[in-house]
Design a protein around this motif. Structure first.
Motif, mmCIF file in Angstrom:
data_model
loop_
_atom_site.group_PDB
_atom_site.id
_atom_site.type_symbol
_atom_site.label_atom_id
_atom_site.label_comp_id
_atom_site.label_asym_id
_atom_site.label_seq_id
_atom_site.Cartn_x
_atom_site.Cartn_y
_atom_site.Cartn_z
ATOM 1 N N PHE A 185 -4.827 6.181 -29.606
ATOM 2 C CA PHE A 185 -5.723 5.517 -28.598
ATOM 3 C C PHE A 185 -4.800 5.291 -27.131
ATOM 4 O O PHE A 185 -5.433 5.073 -26.276
ATOM 5 N N GLN A 230 -3.361 8.691 -25.118
ATOM 6 C CA GLN A 230 -4.260 8.821 -24.146
ATOM 7 C C GLN A 230 -3.886 8.559 -22.781
ATOM 8 O O GLN A 230 -4.738 8.317 -21.622
ATOM 9 N N ILE A 272 -11.734 12.157 -23.230
ATOM 10 C CA ILE A 272 -10.879 12.127 -24.377
ATOM 11 C C ILE A 272 -11.366 11.392 -25.508
ATOM 12 O O ILE A 272 -11.833 10.087 -25.473
ATOM 13 N N GLU A 273 -11.142 11.867 -26.697
ATOM 14 C CA GLU A 273 -11.393 11.030 -27.972
ATOM 15 C C GLU A 273 -10.309 11.440 -28.985
ATOM 16 O O GLU A 273 -9.282 11.636 -28.636
ATOM 17 N N MET A 274 -10.746 11.172 -30.229
ATOM 18 C CA MET A 274 -9.480 11.600 -30.893
ATOM 19 C C MET A 274 -9.778 12.375 -32.238
ATOM 20 O O MET A 274 -9.135 12.233 -33.420
ATOM 21 N N ARG A 305 -2.622 5.832 -21.613
ATOM 22 C CA ARG A 305 -2.927 4.347 -21.362
ATOM 23 C C ARG A 305 -1.884 3.787 -20.904
ATOM 24 O O ARG A 305 -0.507 3.749 -21.643
ATOM 25 N N THR A 353 -18.006 8.403 -29.210
ATOM 26 C CA THR A 353 -17.493 7.688 -28.069
ATOM 27 C C THR A 353 -16.277 8.394 -27.334
ATOM 28 O O THR A 353 -15.503 8.777 -28.154
ATOM 29 N N SER A 354 -16.053 8.097 -26.172
ATOM 30 C CA SER A 354 -14.790 8.666 -25.499
ATOM 31 C C SER A 354 -14.585 8.048 -24.148
ATOM 32 O O SER A 354 -15.403 7.418 -23.744
ATOM 33 N N GLY A 355 -13.507 8.416 -23.702
ATOM 34 C CA GLY A 355 -13.087 7.872 -22.324
ATOM 35 C C GLY A 355 -13.136 9.216 -21.289
ATOM 36 O O GLY A 355 -12.788 10.270 -21.703
HETATM 37 O O1 LIG Z 1 -10.941 5.763 -24.045
HETATM 38 C C1 LIG Z 1 -11.699 5.828 -24.998
HETATM 39 C C2 LIG Z 1 -12.793 5.639 -25.515
HETATM 40 C C3 LIG Z 1 -13.380 5.908 -26.544
HETATM 41 N N1 LIG Z 1 -12.598 6.448 -27.698
HETATM 42 C C4 LIG Z 1 -11.503 6.841 -27.186
HETATM 43 O O2 LIG Z 1 -10.625 7.673 -27.934
HETATM 44 N N2 LIG Z 1 -10.963 6.671 -25.975
#
Ligand SMILES: O=c1cc[nH]c(=O)[nH]1
Ligand SMILES: O=P(O)(O)O[C@@H]1C[C@H](O)[C@@H](CO)O1
Length: 330
Positions: A232, A236, A266-268, A238, A160-162
């Motif tokens: 996160f 990222q 963007i994920e990790m 935020r 999953t990601s943004g």
């Molecule tokens: O915004 C997000 C959503 C899922 N995973 C993330 O690392 N970022």
């Protein structure tokens, strides 16, 4: 002679021989496989060990017959949570007509760290959050595939990601991983010195995943760069973490910069996953669904039921690819 890979890729019909000799498809990744497709790892220390313990998987190559247990594995699919990887295991079992309700492989229960399911030629494994957790299990899985003599194993991260400027619920297949300092590398301090490795993914595999995605019209699929952040919240950009020391304008400038570099999510984990698989000569790809458009906000407010449905999209794309390989006996 001009390379016809783009044409071949569009037909989704690239042969292993062609892949092995075409530098444009290898995308800068080093290939270190033996002629039979099994992995040839460059660490000479391994051959000097009396036995090798893959501690976090509760496996070793003395007490377990790894070729018998895992020699037939073709796909190692990894994702953050044990629930997602169980769901993927059930989904693949149904797709391949194998017994439903797969149980976690027994020995990984002993590790109490990661869940691992084996469904025919597919291993479905959880990796936790972030690069250190993911790279720990990834490296142990690469060694398991090496000792098992698995042929041409393919590693895929299902995440999953943004998203950046794309509708939430889209699938992004990563072409490269970008670090938090905006480089196409994975950085790690080794023996007190920061080292960097290139973080490109397998071009042919990403094209094949896009081909698989064309079977589904509920969601859009993009091929793009993916930033692997080390955090996160601030990592990222935020604004909604417990700590924040920059303005909304700073955040937007950063996200715009990422987008201008060809990043769509963007994920990790992406840059480390790309770099480690690339260095080990393992074909690999990443397919993530986006849960939020980060250009519109930071919080993930979509109901859990919808998020669960969205998480099925990359499973469908990867499942279709696996089914295609299995049916074509690749
Ligand atoms: O915004 C997000 C959503 C899922 N995973 C993330 O690392 N970022
Ligand atoms: O595979 P998952 O869904 O865990 O991937 C992303 C990146 C982090 O691991 C996590 C953050 O929520 O989600």
């Amino acid at each position: 002679m001009a390379c016809d890979c783009d044409y071949v890729l569009k037909k989704c019909d690239v042969t292993e021989e062609h892949y092995g000799t075409c530098s444009s498809l290898l995308n800068g990744r080093t290939s270190k496989r033996n002629p039979d497709g099994s992995l040839s790892l460059p660490n000479e220390n391994l051959s000097k060990l009396k036995g090798d313990v893959m501690y976090h998987l509760a496996l070793d190559n003395l007490n377990f017959d790894l070729p018998a247990l895992y020699g037939d594995v073709k796909f190692v699919v990894m994702g953050g949570t044990k629930y997602r990887m169980r769901e993927f295991a059930c989904y693949v079992a149904e797709l391949l007509g194998l017994p439903k309700d797969p149980k976690s492989v027994n020995h990984t229960k002993a590790s109490q760290r990661f869940a691992m399911y084996k469904i025919g030629p597919v291993l479905s494994v959880s990796h936790g959050i972030g690069i250190p957790s993911m790279t720990t299990v990834l490296q142990e899985l690469i060694k398991v595939m090496f000792y098992a003599k698995a042929k041409d194993p393919i590693f895929i991260r299902l995440g999953t990601s943004g998203g950046l400027g794309i509708p939430p619920g889209s699938v992004v297949v990563s072409s490269f991983g970008l670090s938090g300092t905006l480089e196409k590398t994975y950085e790690l301090p080794v023996l007190g010195v920061i080292r960097k490795w290139p973080s490109y993914l397998d071009k042919r595999l990403s094209e094949e995943l896009v081909c698989s995605a064309s079977n589904f019209d509920e969601f859009k699929t993009y091929v793009a760069g993916t930033m692997g952040a080390d955090d996160f919240y601030r990592g990222q950009g935020r604004l909604d973490g417990p700590l924040c020391d920059y303005s909304e304008a700073d955040k937007m400038a950063y996200l715009d910069k990422l987008a201008s570099l060809g990043v769509k999510n963007i994920e990790m984990e992406a840059n480390a996953f790309a770099a480690i698989t690339g260095e080990a000569g393992v074909r690999a790809s990443i397919a993530c669904v986006t849960l939020v458009d980060r250009l519109q906000g930071d919080q993930i407010t979509t109901p859990k039921t919808v998020l669960k449905e969205w998480q099925k999209y990359p499973m469908q794309v990867v499942g279709a690819l696996i089914k295609n390989y299995v049916e074509r006996k690749l």
